[in-house]
Design a protein around this motif. Structure first.
Motif, PDB file in Angstrom:
ATOM      1  N   UNK A  10       0.837  -1.206   0.000  1.00 13.42           N
ATOM      2  CA  UNK A  10       0.000   0.000   0.000  1.00 13.42           C
ATOM      3  C   UNK A  10       0.874   1.258   0.000  1.00 13.42           C
ATOM      4  N   UNK A  11       1.942   1.231   0.782  1.00  9.76           N
ATOM      5  CA  UNK A  11       2.877   2.356   0.828  1.00  9.76           C
ATOM      6  C   UNK A  11       3.488   2.600  -0.552  1.00  9.76           C
ATOM      7  N   UNK A  12       3.954   1.533  -1.192  1.00 10.38           N
ATOM      8  CA  UNK A  12       4.557   1.673  -2.519  1.00 10.38           C
ATOM      9  C   UNK A  12       3.554   2.224  -3.528  1.00 10.38           C
ATOM     10  N   UNK A  13       2.317   1.762  -3.463  1.00 10.85           N
ATOM     11  CA  UNK A  13       1.293   2.255  -4.378  1.00 10.85           C
ATOM     12  C   UNK A  13       1.094   3.761  -4.201  1.00 10.85           C
TER      13      UNK A  13
ATOM     14  N   UNK B 202       3.259   5.926  -2.885  1.00  7.48           N
ATOM     15  CA  UNK B 202       4.484   6.646  -3.269  1.00  7.48           C
ATOM     16  C   UNK B 202       4.641   6.732  -4.780  1.00  7.48           C
ATOM     17  N   UNK B 203       4.340   5.665  -5.491  1.00  5.01           N
ATOM     18  CA  UNK B 203       4.506   5.684  -6.943  1.00  5.01           C
ATOM     19  C   UNK B 203       3.458   6.549  -7.623  1.00  5.01           C
ATOM     20  N   UNK B 204       2.301   6.727  -6.991  1.00  7.98           N
ATOM     21  CA  UNK B 204       1.299   7.650  -7.534  1.00  7.98           C
ATOM     22  C   UNK B 204       1.764   9.086  -7.386  1.00  7.98           C
ATOM     23  N   UNK B 205       2.413   9.413  -6.264  1.00  7.03           N
ATOM     24  CA  UNK B 205       2.866  10.769  -6.003  1.00  7.03           C
ATOM     25  C   UNK B 205       4.192  11.078  -6.699  1.00  7.03           C
ATOM     26  N   UNK B 206       5.009  10.057  -6.872  1.00  2.65           N
ATOM     27  CA  UNK B 206       6.333  10.228  -7.468  1.00  2.65           C
ATOM     28  C   UNK B 206       6.438   9.258  -8.642  1.00  2.65           C
ATOM     29  N   UNK B 207       6.171   9.700  -9.841  1.00  3.46           N
ATOM     30  CA  UNK B 207       6.086   8.777 -10.983  1.00  3.46           C
ATOM     31  C   UNK B 207       7.449   8.261 -11.453  1.00  3.46           C
ATOM     32  N   UNK B 208       8.135   7.553 -10.573  1.00  3.97           N
ATOM     33  CA  UNK B 208       9.401   6.907 -10.942  1.00  3.97           C
ATOM     34  C   UNK B 208       9.116   5.440 -11.224  1.00  3.97           C
ATOM     35  N   UNK B 209       9.953   4.859 -12.014  1.00  7.61           N
ATOM     36  CA  UNK B 209       9.782   3.437 -12.286  1.00  7.61           C
ATOM     37  C   UNK B 209      10.405   2.628 -11.172  1.00  7.61           C
ATOM     38  N   UNK B 210       9.745   1.564 -10.808  1.00  9.41           N
ATOM     39  CA  UNK B 210      10.265   0.657  -9.807  1.00  9.41           C
ATOM     40  C   UNK B 210      11.407  -0.130 -10.403  1.00  9.41           C
ATOM     41  N   UNK B 211      12.502  -0.226  -9.681  1.00 10.07           N
ATOM     42  CA  UNK B 211      13.692  -0.928 -10.168  1.00 10.07           C
ATOM     43  C   UNK B 211      13.639  -2.377  -9.760  1.00 10.07           C
TER      44      UNK B 211
END
Length: 69
Positions: free
Chosen positions: A55-58, A60-69
């Motif tokens: 849930x945290x990652x979801x 964070x990725x919505x707010x910061x559009x970086x690709x997950x490595x």
């Protein structure tokens, strides 16, 4: 609310070159006191309750559009 001791602690820690992160922030009054004291980072229930990492990652990725490595 004046917190001279808090201001001094924050100043000393920053003076030593460290970041100040205040934990356990639960309301807007505490946020305002910490900002006034010079604390720029905080965590606690005021910002978010504990959550699963997925849930945290979801969020964070919505707010910061970086690709997950």
């Amino acid at each position: 609310m004046e917190c001279i001791f808090l201001h001094q602690i924050v100043a000393v820690v920053k003076g030593l070159g460290y970041r100040v992160v205040c934990e356990g922030v639960e309301n807007l009054e505490q946020v305002d006191v910490l900002r006034t004291a010079g604390c720029e980072e905080a965590q606690g229930f005021w910002f978010a309750h504990p959550m699963p990492v997925e849930e945290f990652e979801q969020i964070m990725y919505q707010k910061m559009p970086y690709q997950k490595v």
